[in-house]
Design a protein around this motif. Sequence first.
Motif, mmCIF file in Angstrom:
data_model
loop_
_atom_site.group_PDB
_atom_site.id
_atom_site.type_symbol
_atom_site.label_atom_id
_atom_site.label_comp_id
_atom_site.label_asym_id
_atom_site.label_seq_id
_atom_site.Cartn_x
_atom_site.Cartn_y
_atom_site.Cartn_z
ATOM 1 N N PHE A 1 73.984 98.327 13.946
ATOM 2 C CA PHE A 1 73.697 97.270 14.918
ATOM 3 C C PHE A 1 75.000 96.617 15.391
ATOM 4 C CE2 PHE A 1 70.059 97.617 12.062
ATOM 5 C CZ PHE A 1 69.011 97.770 12.956
ATOM 6 N N PRO A 2 75.883 97.371 16.030
ATOM 7 C CA PRO A 2 77.195 96.816 16.390
ATOM 8 C C PRO A 2 77.153 95.734 17.467
ATOM 9 C CG PRO A 2 76.940 98.978 17.350
ATOM 10 C CD PRO A 2 75.756 98.764 16.443
ATOM 11 N N THR A 3 76.020 95.600 18.156
ATOM 12 C CA THR A 3 75.929 94.573 19.201
ATOM 13 C C THR A 3 75.252 93.294 18.705
ATOM 14 O OG1 THR A 3 73.840 95.474 20.024
ATOM 15 C CG2 THR A 3 75.882 96.288 21.042
ATOM 16 N N ALA A 4 74.875 93.261 17.429
ATOM 17 C CA ALA A 4 74.261 92.044 16.885
ATOM 18 C C ALA A 4 75.249 90.884 17.015
ATOM 19 C CB ALA A 4 73.872 92.246 15.425
ATOM 20 N N GLN A 5 74.752 89.768 17.482
ATOM 21 C CA GLN A 5 75.579 88.570 17.628
ATOM 22 C C GLN A 5 75.697 87.875 16.276
ATOM 23 O OE1 GLN A 5 76.978 87.488 20.662
ATOM 24 N NE2 GLN A 5 76.368 89.549 21.236
ATOM 25 N N LEU A 6 76.864 87.342 15.986
ATOM 26 C CA LEU A 6 77.088 86.592 14.753
ATOM 27 C C LEU A 6 77.222 85.114 15.096
ATOM 28 C CD1 LEU A 6 79.732 88.918 13.074
ATOM 29 C CD2 LEU A 6 77.294 88.788 12.579
ATOM 30 N N ALA A 7 76.403 84.306 14.459
ATOM 31 C CA ALA A 7 76.470 82.863 14.651
ATOM 32 C C ALA A 7 77.082 82.254 13.391
ATOM 33 C CB ALA A 7 75.082 82.294 14.896
ATOM 34 N N PHE A 8 78.306 81.798 13.495
ATOM 35 C CA PHE A 8 78.983 81.155 12.367
ATOM 36 C C PHE A 8 78.654 79.664 12.445
ATOM 37 C CE2 PHE A 8 81.468 84.937 13.358
ATOM 38 C CZ PHE A 8 81.485 85.541 12.115
ATOM 39 N N ASN A 9 77.559 79.303 11.832
ATOM 40 C CA ASN A 9 77.089 77.926 11.947
ATOM 41 C C ASN A 9 76.713 77.387 10.568
ATOM 42 O OD1 ASN A 9 74.802 79.374 11.439
ATOM 43 N ND2 ASN A 9 73.684 78.734 13.243
ATOM 44 N N GLU A 10 76.234 76.198 10.565
ATOM 45 C CA GLU A 10 75.844 75.496 9.353
ATOM 46 C C GLU A 10 76.963 75.512 8.319
ATOM 47 O OE1 GLU A 10 72.247 75.406 6.144
ATOM 48 O OE2 GLU A 10 71.755 76.068 8.169
ATOM 49 N N SER B 1 72.810 84.772 11.395
ATOM 50 C CA SER B 1 73.341 83.432 11.211
ATOM 51 C C SER B 1 74.030 83.369 9.849
ATOM 52 C CB SER B 1 72.203 82.412 11.277
ATOM 53 O OG SER B 1 72.682 81.121 11.050
ATOM 54 N N LEU B 2 75.282 82.967 9.849
ATOM 55 C CA LEU B 2 76.075 82.905 8.624
ATOM 56 C C LEU B 2 76.398 81.454 8.293
ATOM 57 C CD1 LEU B 2 78.430 85.822 9.611
ATOM 58 C CD2 LEU B 2 76.555 85.925 7.994
ATOM 59 N N HIS B 3 76.193 81.087 7.037
ATOM 60 C CA HIS B 3 76.395 79.715 6.596
ATOM 61 C C HIS B 3 77.477 79.669 5.527
ATOM 62 C CE1 HIS B 3 71.803 79.266 7.437
ATOM 63 N NE2 HIS B 3 72.485 79.594 8.512
ATOM 64 N N HIS B 4 78.122 78.523 5.420
ATOM 65 C CA HIS B 4 79.131 78.342 4.370
ATOM 66 C C HIS B 4 79.211 76.876 3.977
ATOM 67 C CE1 HIS B 4 82.758 78.819 2.023
ATOM 68 N NE2 HIS B 4 83.228 77.766 2.632
ATOM 69 N N TYR B 5 79.290 76.667 2.673
ATOM 70 C CA TYR B 5 79.477 75.325 2.140
ATOM 71 C C TYR B 5 80.627 75.366 1.138
ATOM 72 C CZ TYR B 5 75.145 74.103 4.348
ATOM 73 O OH TYR B 5 74.183 73.878 5.284
ATOM 74 N N SER B 6 81.622 74.556 1.359
ATOM 75 C CA SER B 6 82.746 74.449 0.430
ATOM 76 C C SER B 6 82.428 73.404 -0.626
ATOM 77 C CB SER B 6 84.023 74.031 1.174
ATOM 78 O OG SER B 6 84.481 75.062 1.987
ATOM 79 N N THR B 7 83.118 73.501 -1.734
ATOM 80 C CA THR B 7 82.958 72.524 -2.802
ATOM 81 C C THR B 7 84.321 72.267 -3.436
ATOM 82 O OG1 THR B 7 81.639 71.925 -4.745
ATOM 83 C CG2 THR B 7 82.418 74.211 -4.614
ATOM 84 N N CYS B 8 84.360 71.395 -4.377
ATOM 85 C CA CYS B 8 85.595 71.121 -5.119
ATOM 86 C C CYS B 8 85.267 71.178 -6.604
ATOM 87 C CB CYS B 8 86.179 69.766 -4.729
ATOM 88 S SG CYS B 8 85.114 68.366 -5.121
ATOM 89 N N SER B 9 86.284 71.155 -7.432
ATOM 90 C CA SER B 9 86.038 71.284 -8.867
ATOM 91 C C SER B 9 85.714 69.955 -9.548
ATOM 92 C CB SER B 9 87.241 71.934 -9.544
ATOM 93 O OG SER B 9 88.397 71.147 -9.352
#
Length: 84
Positions: free
Chosen positions: A69-78, A26-34
């Motif tokens: 682990f080339p078959t691992a699923q990637l969840a681009f969430n949060e 599970s991959l997460h990302h949060y953007s911000t501003c200056s």
Amino acid sequence: AATEWIATFLNKSSHSPEPPPIDFISLHHYSTCSNRADPETYSQGFFGGAQDYIRSAIAFVKQRDASSFPTAQLAFNELGVIMP
């Protein structure tokens, strides 16, 4: 998003002799501003952060495909925004 950790994480030799299978990441990302008070910084901060995340996501997929682990699923969430 940082990508340097994924190659180590997806390398079986980095784990115990019999690592469990990695089915999902599970991959997460949060953007911000200056500057929270200056809307002029929102476009580059939030949308620029999204563009960086997309570039990182492509790198994640390539590293996963070349990993133990080339078959691992990637969840681009949060995904979200954090104001300074």
